[in-house]
Design a protein around this motif. Structure first.
Motif, PDB file in Angstrom:
ATOM      1  N   ASN A  59      58.541  41.338  37.167  1.00 17.26           N
ATOM      2  CA  ASN A  59      57.943  41.383  37.007  1.00 17.26           C
ATOM      3  C   ASN A  59      56.357  41.390  36.814  1.00 17.26           C
ATOM      4  N   CYS A  60      56.346  42.661  36.679  1.00 20.59           N
ATOM      5  CA  CYS A  60      54.693  43.011  36.936  1.00 20.59           C
ATOM      6  C   CYS A  60      54.223  43.689  35.653  1.00 20.59           C
ATOM      7  N   PRO A  61      54.193  43.445  34.291  1.00 20.80           N
ATOM      8  CA  PRO A  61      54.067  44.045  33.027  1.00 20.80           C
ATOM      9  C   PRO A  61      52.643  44.494  33.456  1.00 20.80           C
ATOM     10  N   PRO A  62      52.968  45.845  33.260  1.00 21.96           N
ATOM     11  CA  PRO A  62      51.146  46.334  33.162  1.00 21.96           C
ATOM     12  C   PRO A  62      50.339  45.802  31.543  1.00 21.96           C
ATOM     13  N   CYS A  63      49.364  45.954  32.044  1.00 21.94           N
ATOM     14  CA  CYS A  63      47.913  45.594  31.160  1.00 21.94           C
ATOM     15  C   CYS A  63      47.083  45.459  30.717  1.00 21.94           C
ATOM     16  N   SER A  64      46.233  46.566  30.500  1.00 19.99           N
ATOM     17  CA  SER A  64      45.176  47.147  29.732  1.00 19.99           C
ATOM     18  C   SER A  64      43.643  46.289  29.653  1.00 19.99           C
ATOM     19  N   SER A  65      43.611  44.932  30.102  1.00 18.85           N
ATOM     20  CA  SER A  65      42.965  44.217  29.782  1.00 18.85           C
ATOM     21  C   SER A  65      41.775  43.618  30.778  1.00 18.85           C
ATOM     22  N   ALA A  66      40.050  43.989  29.426  1.00 17.27           N
ATOM     23  CA  ALA A  66      39.014  43.652  30.821  1.00 17.27           C
ATOM     24  C   ALA A  66      38.760  42.446  31.096  1.00 17.27           C
ATOM     25  N   GLY A  67      39.355  41.229  30.132  1.00 15.43           N
ATOM     26  CA  GLY A  67      39.752  40.592  31.394  1.00 15.43           C
ATOM     27  C   GLY A  67      40.084  40.031  32.366  1.00 15.43           C
ATOM     28  N   ARG A  68      41.720  40.619  32.002  1.00 21.23           N
ATOM     29  CA  ARG A  68      42.121  40.879  33.909  1.00 21.23           C
ATOM     30  C   ARG A  68      41.502  41.690  35.037  1.00 21.23           C
ATOM     31  N   LEU A  69      40.376  42.523  34.334  1.00 22.87           N
ATOM     32  CA  LEU A  69      40.161  43.238  35.612  1.00 22.87           C
ATOM     33  C   LEU A  69      38.398  42.172  35.732  1.00 22.87           C
ATOM     34  N   PHE A  70      37.967  41.341  35.259  1.00 19.66           N
ATOM     35  CA  PHE A  70      36.717  40.761  35.723  1.00 19.66           C
ATOM     36  C   PHE A  70      37.560  40.342  36.218  1.00 19.66           C
ATOM     37  N   ASP A  71      38.744  39.629  35.887  1.00  8.56           N
ATOM     38  CA  ASP A  71      39.536  38.349  36.945  1.00  8.56           C
ATOM     39  C   ASP A  71      39.112  39.008  38.732  1.00  8.56           C
ATOM     40  N   ALA A  72      39.440  40.141  38.657  1.00  8.35           N
ATOM     41  CA  ALA A  72      40.039  40.683  39.931  1.00  8.35           C
ATOM     42  C   ALA A  72      39.350  40.949  40.250  1.00  8.35           C
ATOM     43  N   VAL A  73      38.035  41.583  40.101  1.00  6.91           N
ATOM     44  CA  VAL A  73      36.969  41.422  40.488  1.00  6.91           C
ATOM     45  C   VAL A  73      35.800  40.082  41.315  1.00  6.91           C
ATOM     46  N   SER A  74      35.888  39.277  40.274  1.00  4.33           N
ATOM     47  CA  SER A  74      35.865  37.829  40.462  1.00  4.33           C
ATOM     48  C   SER A  74      36.234  37.358  41.507  1.00  4.33           C
ATOM     49  N   ALA A  75      37.544  37.486  41.608  1.00 13.13           N
ATOM     50  CA  ALA A  75      38.736  36.972  42.920  1.00 13.13           C
ATOM     51  C   ALA A  75      38.113  37.990  44.135  1.00 13.13           C
ATOM     52  N   LEU A  76      38.056  38.742  44.338  1.00 10.63           N
ATOM     53  CA  LEU A  76      37.557  40.043  45.330  1.00 10.63           C
ATOM     54  C   LEU A  76      36.376  39.443  45.464  1.00 10.63           C
ATOM     55  N   LEU A  77      35.470  39.015  45.071  1.00 17.83           N
ATOM     56  CA  LEU A  77      34.302  38.751  45.150  1.00 17.83           C
ATOM     57  C   LEU A  77      34.117  36.882  46.150  1.00 17.83           C
ATOM     58  N   GLY A  78      35.184  35.932  45.874  1.00 14.38           N
ATOM     59  CA  GLY A  78      35.497  35.193  46.355  1.00 14.38           C
ATOM     60  C   GLY A  78      35.364  33.882  45.495  1.00 14.38           C
ATOM     61  N   LEU A  79      35.076  34.417  44.110  1.00 14.86           N
ATOM     62  CA  LEU A  79      34.374  33.530  43.157  1.00 14.86           C
ATOM     63  C   LEU A  79      35.556  32.187  42.462  1.00 14.86           C
ATOM     64  N   CYS A  80      36.420  33.441  42.467  1.00 12.55           N
ATOM     65  CA  CYS A  80      37.423  32.555  41.576  1.00 12.55           C
ATOM     66  C   CYS A  80      38.942  32.782  41.641  1.00 12.55           C
ATOM     67  N   LEU A  81      39.430  31.975  42.732  1.00 14.48           N
ATOM     68  CA  LEU A  81      41.121  32.584  42.908  1.00 14.48           C
ATOM     69  C   LEU A  81      41.893  31.997  42.421  1.00 14.48           C
ATOM     70  N   TYR A  82      41.461  30.219  42.110  1.00 13.89           N
ATOM     71  CA  TYR A  82      42.655  30.161  41.216  1.00 13.89           C
ATOM     72  C   TYR A  82      41.621  29.777  39.570  1.00 13.89           C
ATOM     73  N   SER A  83      42.294  30.022  38.842  1.00 14.96           N
ATOM     74  CA  SER A  83      41.241  29.818  37.307  1.00 14.96           C
ATOM     75  C   SER A  83      42.027  28.829  36.874  1.00 14.96           C
TER      76      SER A  83
END
Ligand code: ZN
Ligand code: ZN
Ligand code: FE
Length: 785
Positions: free
Chosen positions: A618-642
């Motif tokens: 259950n790990c579908p690959p995804c080339s979404s820019a939105g999800r890359l924003f999510d990953a960086v935002s979480a790494l910075l501790g800005l948003c772990l749950y949306s």
């Protein structure tokens, strides 16, 4: 000898567009009188028709004024001038003077209705002056309007736009109102919702249980708001829930009742001066706030302005609008009224905005302390529109009140099409002739209430336009409710790839033809190969697309759960490059320690995700820019749950806006893999750089800005390469990420500097609210199965 310019002929002038219900005929009448021209004007289902006797010069001057001085709400989509006969014949046909003829319902175009209904219009200056004038018969009357302002689409059941076809049919006009309505020189000539305190709709004030309370409604409502109550207010296109926007406790109470801890709330103030005390407002933004639509504009908030800090947690911008009905003006002018009101859509979380009194009393029970109701029915729901000025233009983010149902004129005529849209922020689109009617914002189609609103709105717009589709369009995604709606209708159907539709929406808006490049940075969309796309460079024609480049895919551990929980994406991204220090991957990043933000995620959860990733479960690959924003935002501790769509990305954008000039000197490396069948924007160097910055104690704004810059530069590089290879120099920008001001402005500036011609949506939202237009544009060119 009579000079050529003095030859008097009879002319016919046909005007189409939004020319009914906006004071167009009285304007024509006054103009003809001013220029001392003889003739007639009439309405029918196609538009406004003028007959005029005059010289070429006179008629040219008339037509020029017709265009330049038209009433504020009119939108002329076509204007044809025809010479009918020389003057002698004309004299026989026309009575002396200028006349307004009665409307004919019949359409001269083989029964095809062409007239458009105007969007709803904010209260005009004349009406505003009247309601505050104690000597005027409309003093303090909350339903005052005229041909330049007031409700239109929200009270219309069908065309032509005449009172019996609106929810005003149950209010017979009094003698005074009737006289205004019948007088061609009056501002209320044929103002269909014309009303006054004697004959028109009335307000009423109710407690939380719906019991009617007597007294001065406006002043009781203002006092309740001052005391911190949540008041449900029936407006133009639906209910709002209102609280004092300067009272943090009241705002928190509303948030808690709506179970909406963080999603930004819109604010309403009386006028521009008050707006300026809370926000930084540019000239362009001020024009937008005060335009006929009076939309919500996203503005930079002043920290010291005094608005409650919980209105838009973590963000430096708020959505602000000016009072747009007489009711709002009167309420905000009450002595007890707060200077600013939160005005959020009156609905339980995730369901459509309430419109009927009974519906509001039932569904908003427990949310509102009081109800401010009235007895003018709302016939179709329309939310407040949202715009943001970005890259020099006011761009629609949510297209609804004041904009819908104004059509987008297509370069070529199409069949009658219903395009069903996608899922998030959905709209649908009906094409009639060469006009595309993009519906008002419907919302996310995930529950039955939203789906009912969607089907109701389709039925309503078909009725209003007298248009029955003979072709349909939908998304490729088989499980969207909109796709299911399309399949049930048993008509020829085209399924359009999500990002192709995003690109075509821009093509349709700009009337582009031929082949172009399209950069779509988006949340997610069903790709042609069944995987999730969302960071794509396409080569596009109306009929076809070819994928030229894409973001390197990221696994989505848990599928949809990963969208709601950006921390999963952060872990997946690190795992992908071996930074978690376990598993069977090479570990190029394993020497880097994890950023502190992820330490908040329990070891148990981290193990679960690692296990999903390692087993590729259950790990579908995804080339979404939105999800890359999510990953960086979480790494910075800005948003772990949306909590709401786009939250992680919006918080990241906000941080980027705080970066200092010296923090912008370090740049993350662009990495493009040119070896595969398509180009890949790789993210392993980026991942390492972000981690290093995080562990080196670099500021959050610096990392956030560098990421934005990296994304824009990566695509700029890829576009430059592919533009050289393909010879294409036009590029379209679309997708949800284009609502990000910093990213959009970097892209537009960079691409333009490289000599590209850049197109991004203005009238049509870059997010999925524009998808249905793109689908319709595609289908107009196709014979569907
Ligand atoms: Zn008015
Ligand atoms: Zn009246
Ligand atoms: Fe999309």
């Amino acid at each position: 000898m009579v000079g050529l310019s003095e030859v008097v002929s009879l002319y016919a002038i046909h005007v189409q567009g939004i020319v009914q219900g906006v004071g167009f005929r009285p304007f024509v009448f006054r103009l003809a009188q001013e220029l001392q021209l003889q003739g007639t004007v009439a309405n029918d289902g196609r538009g406004v028709h003028i007959r005029l006797a005059g010289t070429t010069e006179q008629v040219e001057r008339f037509v020029q004024k017709l265009r330049s001085a038209a009433p504020p709400a009119a939108r002329i989509s076509s204007l044809e001038v025809e010479v009918l006969a020389p003057f002698e014949t004309a004299e026989l046909e026309l009575a002396p003077g200028f006349h307004i003829l009665p409307s004919t319902d019949a359409c001269s175009n083989g029964n095809v209705a062409c007239a458009a209904i105007s969007p709803d219009l904010a209260t005009c200056g004349d009406c505003r002056a009247e309601i505050f004038d104690p000597a005027n018969r409309r003093f303090r009357y909350p339903f005052t309007n005229c041909t330049n302002c007031g409700p239109r689409f929200t009270i219309s059941a069908r065309i032509p736009y005449d009172r019996p076809n609106t929810s005003m049919r149950v209010f017979p006009m009094c003698t005074a109102c009737r006289q205004e309505y019948d007088n061609p020189l009056d501002r209320r000539f044929h103002a269909q919702p014309n009303a006054c305190p004697v004959c028109g709709p009335q307000l009423s004030w109710h407690d939380a249980n719906g019991t009617l309370l007597t007294g001065d409604t406006l002043s009781m409502a203002a006092v309740a708001l001052q005391e911190g109550a949540v008041v449900a207010i029936k407006g133009l296109g639906g209910f709002h829930l209102a609280v004092d926007a300067t009272n943090n406790t009241a705002v928190l109470k509303l948030r808690q009742r709506k179970q909406r801890p963080a999603k930004p709330l819109a604010v309403m103030v009386a006028d521009l001066a008050t707006a300026r005390s809370y926000c930084q407002i540019t000239v362009q933004e001020a024009e937008l706030l005060t335009s006929a639509a009076h939309p919500i504009v996203l503005l930079e908030v002043r920290k010291t302005g005094g608005l409650a800090p919980t209105i838009a947690p973590g963000l430096g911008i708020i959505g602000l609008m000016l009072a747009y009905t007489p009711l709002h003006h009167l309420l905000l002018a009450e002595e007890a009224a707060p200077p600013a009101l939160v005005m959020t859509s009156g609905n339980p979380s995730d369901s459509p905005i309430c419109t009927q009194n009974s519906d509001a009393l039932r569904r908003l029970q427990g949310l509102a302390d009081y109800f401010l109701l009235h007895n003018r029915d709302i016939l179709t729901r329309v939310d407040d529109s949202v715009l943001r000025v970005m890259a020099g233009a006011p761009r629609l983010i949510r297209r609804a009140r004041g904009y819908a149902p104004a059509p987008i004129v297509l370069a070529q005529p199409c069949a009658n099409i219903l395009a069903c849209g996608a899922e998030m922020k959905n709209t649908f689109c009906i094409v009639r002739n060469n006009e595309a009617y993009l519906s008002q914002h419907i919302g996310t189609l995930r529950n039955t209430e939203a789906f009912d609103f969607y089907e109701e709105s389709i039925a309503h717009l078909q009725e209003v336009l007298e248009c029955t589709p003979d072709r349909l369009a939908c998304d490729l995604h088989p499980d969207y409710l909109s796709t299911r709606h399309a399949r049930r209708r048993m008509l020829p159907l085209c399924a359009v790839q999500h990002h192709h539709a995003h690109a075509l929406a821009v093509m349709a808006e700009y009337g582009l033809d031929g082949e172009v490049l399209a950069l779509i940075l988006d949340g997610a969309g069903y790709g042609a190969d069944g995987t999730v796309f969302g960071g794509e460079l396409y080569r596009v024609t109306r009929a076809r697309y070819q994928r030229l480049a894409s973001l390197a895919p990221l696994p989505l551990p848990g599928g949809d759960q990963a969208v709601a929980q950006p921390w999963r994406l952060a872990l997946a991204w690190l795992w992908q490059y071996g930074a978690l220090g376990e598993g069977d991957r090479a570990c190029p990043l394993s020497t880097v320690s994890l950023p502190p933000a992820l330490e908040r995620i329990s070891p148990e959860k981290r193990r679960q995700i690692s296990s999903l990733l390692q087993k590729n479960l259950n790990c579908p690959p995804c080339s979404s820019a939105g999800r890359l924003f999510d990953a960086v935002s979480a790494l910075l501790g800005l948003c772990l749950y949306s909590e709401y769509e786009g939250q992680a990305a919006m918080l990241l954008e906000q941080q980027a806006s705080l970066a200092r000039p010296n923090e912008k000197s370090v740049l993350y490396p662009v990495q493009i893999d040119e070896n595969g069948s398509i180009r890949r924007i790789e993210t392993s160097y980026l991942c390492r750089a972000v981690l290093q910055d995080c562990t080196a104690g670099c500021s959050v704004p610096a990392v956030a800005w560098r990421f934005h810059h990296w994304l824009a530069e990566s695509w700029r590089t890829a576009v430059a390469q592919l533009s050289r290879e393909t010879g294409l120099t036009k590029i379209l920008l679309a997708g949800g990420c284009m609502q990000n001001k910093i990213l959009l402005e970097m892209l537009v500036a960079g691409l333009a500097a490289d000599g590209m011609q850049v197109y991004a949506g203005v009238e049509v939202p870059a997010n999925d609210g524009g998808i249905s237009l793109g689908q319709a544009f595609y289908t107009g060119d196709k014979t569907c199965a």
